[in-house]
Design an enzyme around this catalytic site. Structure first.
Site, PDB file in Angstrom:
ATOM      1  CG  ASP A 332      -1.690   1.119   1.422  1.00 56.30           C
ATOM      2  OD1 ASP A 332      -2.227   1.644   0.442  1.00 56.30           O
ATOM      3  OD2 ASP A 332      -1.900   1.685   2.424  1.00 56.30           O
ATOM      4  CG  ASP A 539      -2.239   2.063   6.456  1.00 59.64           C
ATOM      5  OD1 ASP A 539      -3.036   1.161   6.301  1.00 59.64           O
ATOM      6  OD2 ASP A 539      -2.493   3.252   6.089  1.00 59.64           O
ATOM      7  CG  ASP A 543      -4.500  -1.440   3.274  1.00 57.37           C
ATOM      8  OD1 ASP A 543      -5.069  -0.996   2.578  1.00 57.37           O
ATOM      9  OD2 ASP A 543      -3.683  -0.912   3.860  1.00 57.37           O
TER      10      ASP A 543
END
Length: 648
Positions: A332, A539, A543
């Site tokens: 990400d 993080d 996600d």
């Protein structure tokens, strides 16, 4: 040593002293057997007991059974030899049991040391919580008995026992037990703090926001304690191997004792029972699979412990093993490769909105966007509020609708304000207005477009900063054998390309909705080879779906993030992306040691078994093949605990 281990040590010393003394006692026959039986029972009674209990419970074939059969057989063979005028094998049988116990003690101490190291590294469990009474007197309570909303007092030098918010005081906190980093951080009133940190300076009053069982410290401890439940394929292989290997060698030893002698009798030669029984007993001692059964789990246990010391929490040895085979790493962007600290750098106002609001048009645009985003926890929303700087009263904002992957629509002071990306403007029918105004093409920042009452009002340019360790982390991953690094982001293409170019990433996909990230990972999973592993690093904020779908989900900077700790397979407790490269390095070192032990143990066993079967290897070589190999394998396995961090 524990009391139990000290007791075994005393038994070893007594048995060794008695065996040495018996070498100088000039007796023969049954008296010699009776004298040797004393140190044999001193050192081996527990092994004999375990073997008998194993037979009684139907679990016959284990190392205790092998040792019992081999040593009892040697002692009985010694009686037979003494009765026929030959020297008995009492010393050899006694030595097998003695050195086996020495090896077991060594292994127990090594495992205990590993567990103590992990306990010391993860010494974050608080013993008590200080609750202040009406008179101001502090009462120490069990953290599990403290209710949510209780104000607790944490004095300098004490651990924060439960997650909460500081209501009074300021201090410096040591988070090294959680992150592996010794750099302290400042905390003051209004800030959230998590359990497991050590208060270094000022007195803090903290209002608890969770029960102890739901606090960060409990989740981490539970994760580490249960990591041994999820075994690696190698561990499962060794367990299955021992299940079939042990009975196979027992039957082979029986065949070695009987078949050659029977063949000799059929051929009219002396049976030589004595010779072949000794070889069979030697074969049994050599065959004991202790080195494999002990050293392999210890290697993974050490690897998990070594990683824990660096703030890398691995939920099981299966994930540690899979990480060593990682060939694709998908990142990400925001909060993972970049700091996630956004700053407003430019404000562009549409001509019509500027004419309506006058000289303060930029300030008004920023204020409306900040109010609309006031309920969001996204870093971009936070940067808008910080850039505005003024107090935002909750009563000003109503009818908030957050649209995933697009932005926010809210009523601010009676005006309908939409703040988000270009897709949101397209959805509102304002796409044509954006065609001629694309500031993101100039510097790759993130653009927040704003519409007021259905009309385009302007845009705000926000820039993110790449973490200083990100480029080094990508290079380190490539050095560890990762074939491809990919970045998935919902940010604009220009912003994504800027970061990808700076970090030298292999592939980048931008302007993705949360569902698009899952689809992108699905495509990568379909394209890779079956034995290659794909890891996704996020993080931990939003996600979870992708973390669950990847072969390995890695949550970065997850200190205090419940969702990350629960969804990810590996948790990096701070924001340093170099920790991922270190985790891969630890996993590969661990797996290398595991394979070293497997090859070494099996090679030595195979050679010694062959030598024992043909009569070249005696009982003393058998002792080395069993105990010596186990000791060397355990020493090698302990190396997994030693981790050179080497972090920037």
């Amino acid at each position: 040593m524990t009391k139990k281990q000290k007791k075994v040590l005393y038994r070893i010393i007594i048995a060794a002293a008695l065996m040495t003394a018996l070498q100088f006692v000039p007796v023969q026959g049954y008296v010699r057997f009776a004298l040797y039986l004393i140190p044999y029972l001193v050192i081996g009674y527990d092994i004999l007991r375990k073997a008998v209990l194993g037979i009684a419970h139907g679990e016959v074939f284990d190392e205790n059974f092998l040792m019992a059969v081999a040593t009892v057989g040697a002692m009985l063979l010694g009686v037979y030899n003494e009765a026929n005028g030959m020297e008995g094998e009492f010393a050899e049988g006694m030595a097998v049991m003695l050195f086996y116990q020495i090896g077991e003690l060594f292994q127990a101490v090594a495992v205990g040391k590993s567990r103590r190291n992990i306990s010391a590294l993860m010494d974050i469990r608080p013993d008590y919580a200080n609750v202040e009474g009406e008179s101001g007197r502090l009462t120490q309570m069990d953290p599990e008995d403290v209710a949510v909303g209780t104000v607790i007092v944490v004095q300098p030098g004490e651990k924060i026992p439960i997650d909460g918010v500081i209501v009074e005081g300021s201090s410096t906190l040591n988070t090294s037990a959680l992150t592996g980093e010794s750099v302290p951080r400042d905390a003051s009133a209004g800030e959230e703090v998590i359990s497991g940190c050590v208060n270094l300076s000022g007195l803090l009053r903290i209002r608890t926001t969770k029960e102890f069982g739901e606090s960060t410290v409990s989740k981490i401890l539970d994760l580490v304690e249960n990591s041994s439940m999820k075994k690696a394929r190698t561990e499962n292989f060794i367990t299955k191997f021992a299940r079939y290997y042990t009975p196979a060698v027992c039957y082979s030893a029986l065949a070695l004792a009987v078949i050659p002698s029977v063949v000799n009798l059929l051929m009219g030669n002396p049976a030589n029972w004595n010779t072949w029984v000794i070889r069979a007993l030697t074969f049994l001692v050599i065959s004991c699979p202790c080195a494999l059964v002990i050293s392999i789990p210890l290697s993974f246990f050490g690897g998990i412990g070594g990683a824990s010391s660096c703030g890398i929490l691995v939920k099981g040895s299966n994930y540690l093993e899979a990480l060593a085979r990682t060939k694709y790493v998908v990142f990400d962007k925001t909060g993972t490769l970049t700091k996630g600290v956004f700053q407003v750098t430019e404000v562009h106002v549409d001509e019509e909105f500027a004419a309506l609001e006058g000289e303060k048009a930029q300030e008004v645009l920023l204020e409306l966007a900040a109010c609309a985003e006031s309920y969001s926890v996204h870093p971009i929303s936070k940067s808008l509020r910080e850039a505005y700087g003024g107090e935002i009263k909750p009563s000003r904002t109503a009818e908030v609708e957050e649209i995933g992957g697009h932005g926010v629509i809210a009523a601010v002071d009676g005006k309908k304000v939409a703040a988000g990306n270009a897709r949101l403007m397209e959805k509102l029918g304002l796409g044509d207005v954006l065609r001629s105004n694309s500031p993101e093409q100039k510097n790759g920042g993130t653009v927040v477009h704003v519409a007021v009452d259905g009309k385009y009002a302007g845009c705000i340019l926000i820039s993110d900063v790449v973490k200083p360790q990100s480029a080094e982390a990508i290079a380190a991953l490539k050095a560890e054998g990762v074939k491809e690094t990919v970045m998935l982001t919902g940010d604009s293409n220009a912003a994504a390309q800027r970061v990808a170019k700076e970090l030298k990433l292999d592939q980048v996909k931008s302007e993705l909705l949360p569902g698009d990230k899952v689809n992108a990972v699905e495509e990568l999973l379909a394209a890779k080879a079956p034995k290659e592993v794909l890891a996704f690093v996020g993080d931990g904020i939003n996600d979870a779906p992708v973390l669950s779908r990847a072969d390995i989900g890695v949550a970065m900077g997850a200190l205090g993030s419940d969702a990350a700790i629960e969804a990810a397979d590996i948790v990096l407790m701070d924001d340093n992306p170099m920790k991922l490269a270190l985790a891969v390095k630890i996993s590969r070192k661990c797996l290398r040691i595991v394979y070293e032990n497997i090859v070494f143990a099996l090679a030595v066993k195979a050679i010694c078994l062959a030598l024992g079967a043909v009569g070249i290897a005696n009982m003393w070589i058998a002792i080395f093949a069993d105990v010596g190999v186990m000791v060397l394998a355990v020493l090698n396995a302990i190396r997994c605990l030693q981790v050179k961090k080497g972090l920037a």
